[in-house]
Design a protein around this motif. Structure first.
Motif, short mmCIF file in Angstrom:
data_model
loop_
_atom_site.label_atom_id
_atom_site.label_comp_id
_atom_site.label_asym_id
_atom_site.label_seq_id
_atom_site.Cartn_x
_atom_site.Cartn_y
_atom_site.Cartn_z
N UNK A 74 -1.49 4.96 -10.21
CA UNK A 74 -2.67 5.32 -11.00
C UNK A 74 -2.36 6.54 -11.87
N UNK A 75 -1.71 7.52 -11.26
CA UNK A 75 -1.42 8.74 -11.99
C UNK A 75 -0.45 8.48 -13.15
N UNK A 98 0.83 -1.20 0.00
CA UNK A 98 0.00 0.00 0.00
C UNK A 98 0.87 1.25 0.00
N UNK A 99 0.23 2.36 -0.16
CA UNK A 99 0.93 3.63 0.02
C UNK A 99 1.29 4.34 -1.26
N UNK A 100 1.41 3.62 -2.37
CA UNK A 100 1.72 4.37 -3.58
C UNK A 100 0.86 3.99 -4.77
N UNK A 101 -0.30 3.40 -4.49
CA UNK A 101 -1.17 3.03 -5.61
C UNK A 101 -1.68 4.28 -6.33
N UNK A 102 -1.84 5.39 -5.60
CA UNK A 102 -2.30 6.63 -6.23
C UNK A 102 -1.27 7.12 -7.24
N UNK A 103 0.00 7.00 -6.85
CA UNK A 103 1.06 7.44 -7.77
C UNK A 103 1.07 6.55 -9.01
#
Lengths: 276, 106
Positions: free
Chosen positions: B28-29, B21-26
């Protein structure tokens, strides 16, 4: 195709992808504007799958629709449904049992041209997708609100819609990020609204947090924008002000409820006065 | 903090690598920027890969480069998108101080 006349106070609400909250946003923005004293008409452009009447809780008052107007079965004024709550808010329903081709871009231009004479704002709720229905919905629009949720499929589709809006000559497009989750974004598990705006290179109109009260309001045929203990309602009221050009700062507390709201709910008070 | 117990548990899991976890947003971007690039310019990731291959071939004709370290990506800037290619030069000693820009071709 891009040189047709675009009407300044006609705004299309669109998204590309379905299910991101276009209809809810249209209804709430419209109601928010009407609450401030503007005369607003909402046009449901989703022929065959009409929903805006349901979100507004007006489904039992629909008599005629936009296809009846274009085919001469009634005049425009007869087809308009007045909101049960706000005197300045009206709905032009979509046809539920008609083919999508029954309403084309020329029809939409004609309808919008007539409506801007009578109303301060015309908000058009676009269907999902980027085909015929989308082209019809944006035909007369002088500006657009693009709704996206902070997930990959939604943002990708929003980019396609934004490109088409630009190609079709819609001069202004603003982004509304729906179902934001501040905590998840802080953990790095969800793109932040800022990420979304940057990827799409669009100006942010608003950030609406995920909020169960929106669903509850919809169940009752009511709108979150009237609900003073709903974080989404509060964010939507801020978006309404920004829509009108007021520079409302993004409220970092918008996604959170805090103890006061919790207490208000506990003691059954729903009149927590917000800043707006 | 709200739900602190649950967070402690997921933190423990994270420690043992159960959830990444922790960098799925990055992530995604990054994926989105590539997708948006290929949608807008109508070029597929595979075509981009082929472009990278051609660039490596061309550049290595003129300069010794470390082929394995080449990185071609799309970055989004305020004024539009940029194709950014990085070619590590196969040279193992640093340049003299102050000569960082000495080798730019204009």
């Amino acid at each position: 195709m891009a040189e047709k006349e675009r009407l300044k106070n006609v705004c299309v609400v669109t998204s590309g992808k379905g299910g991101v909250g276009k209809t809810t946003v249209t209804a709430n923005l419209g109601a928010g504007l009407a609450q401030l004293g503007h005369r607003v008409v909402l046009v449901d452009a989703d022929t065959g799958l009409r929903n805006l009447d349901v979100v507004l809780g007006l489904e039992n008052r629909v008599v005629y629709d936009s296809v009846d107007v274009t085919q001469g079965r009634c005049d425009l004024r007869q087809a308009l449904v007045r909101d049960k709550r706000l005197t300045g808010l009206y709905l032009l329903p979509a046809a539920q049992r008609a083919n999508k081709s029954a309403l084309g871009p020329e029809n939409m231009e004609k309808i919008c041209a007539a409506l801007v004479e009578q109303f301060d704002f015309v908000l058009v709720d676009s269907p999902a997708g980027i085909d015929h229905g989308f082209r019809t919905a944006i035909a007369a629009a002088g500006e657009a609100v693009l709704v996206a949720t902070p997930d990959v499929p939604s943002v990708r589709d929003a980019d396609r819609a934004a490109e088409l809006l630009a190609v079709m000559g819609v001069p202004r497009v603003r982004l509304l990020v729906n179902r934001a989750r501040e905590k998840m974004s802080k953990r790095g598990e969800l793109m932040s609204p800022k990420d979304v705006a940057e990827v799409l290179s669009l100006e942010l109109l608003g950030i609406v947090p995920e909020d169960e009260r929106v669903i509850a309001a919809c169940n009752r045929g009511e709108l979150a924008v009237h609900d003073y203990s709903s974080p989404a309602g509060r964010a939507l009221r801020a978006a309404v002000w920004r829509f009108l050009g007021e520079p409302i700062p993004e409220d970092s507390q918008a996604g959170r409820d805090g103890l006061r709201a919790f207490a208000a709910r506990l003691f059954g008070r729903t009149d927590r006065a917000g800043a707006f | 903090m709200n739900g602190g117990g649950a967070e402690a548990v997921t933190g423990l899991f994270r420690l043992f690598g159960f959830f990444r976890t922790g960098n799925s947003a990055r992530k995604a971007r990054e994926r989105l920027v590539v997708m948006v690039f290929s949608d807008r310019l109508d070029i597929t990731p595979r075509a981009l890969e082929s472009l990278k291959k051609d660039m490596v071939e061309t550049v290595s004709k003129h300069l010794p480069i470390e082929r394995g370290g080449v990185n071609v990506k799309v970055e989004n800037y305020r004024d539009g998108m940029r194709l950014v290619a990085v070619f590590p030069v196969a040279w193992h000693r640093a340049l003299p101080a102050g000569s960082e820009k000495a080798w730019s071709a204009r």
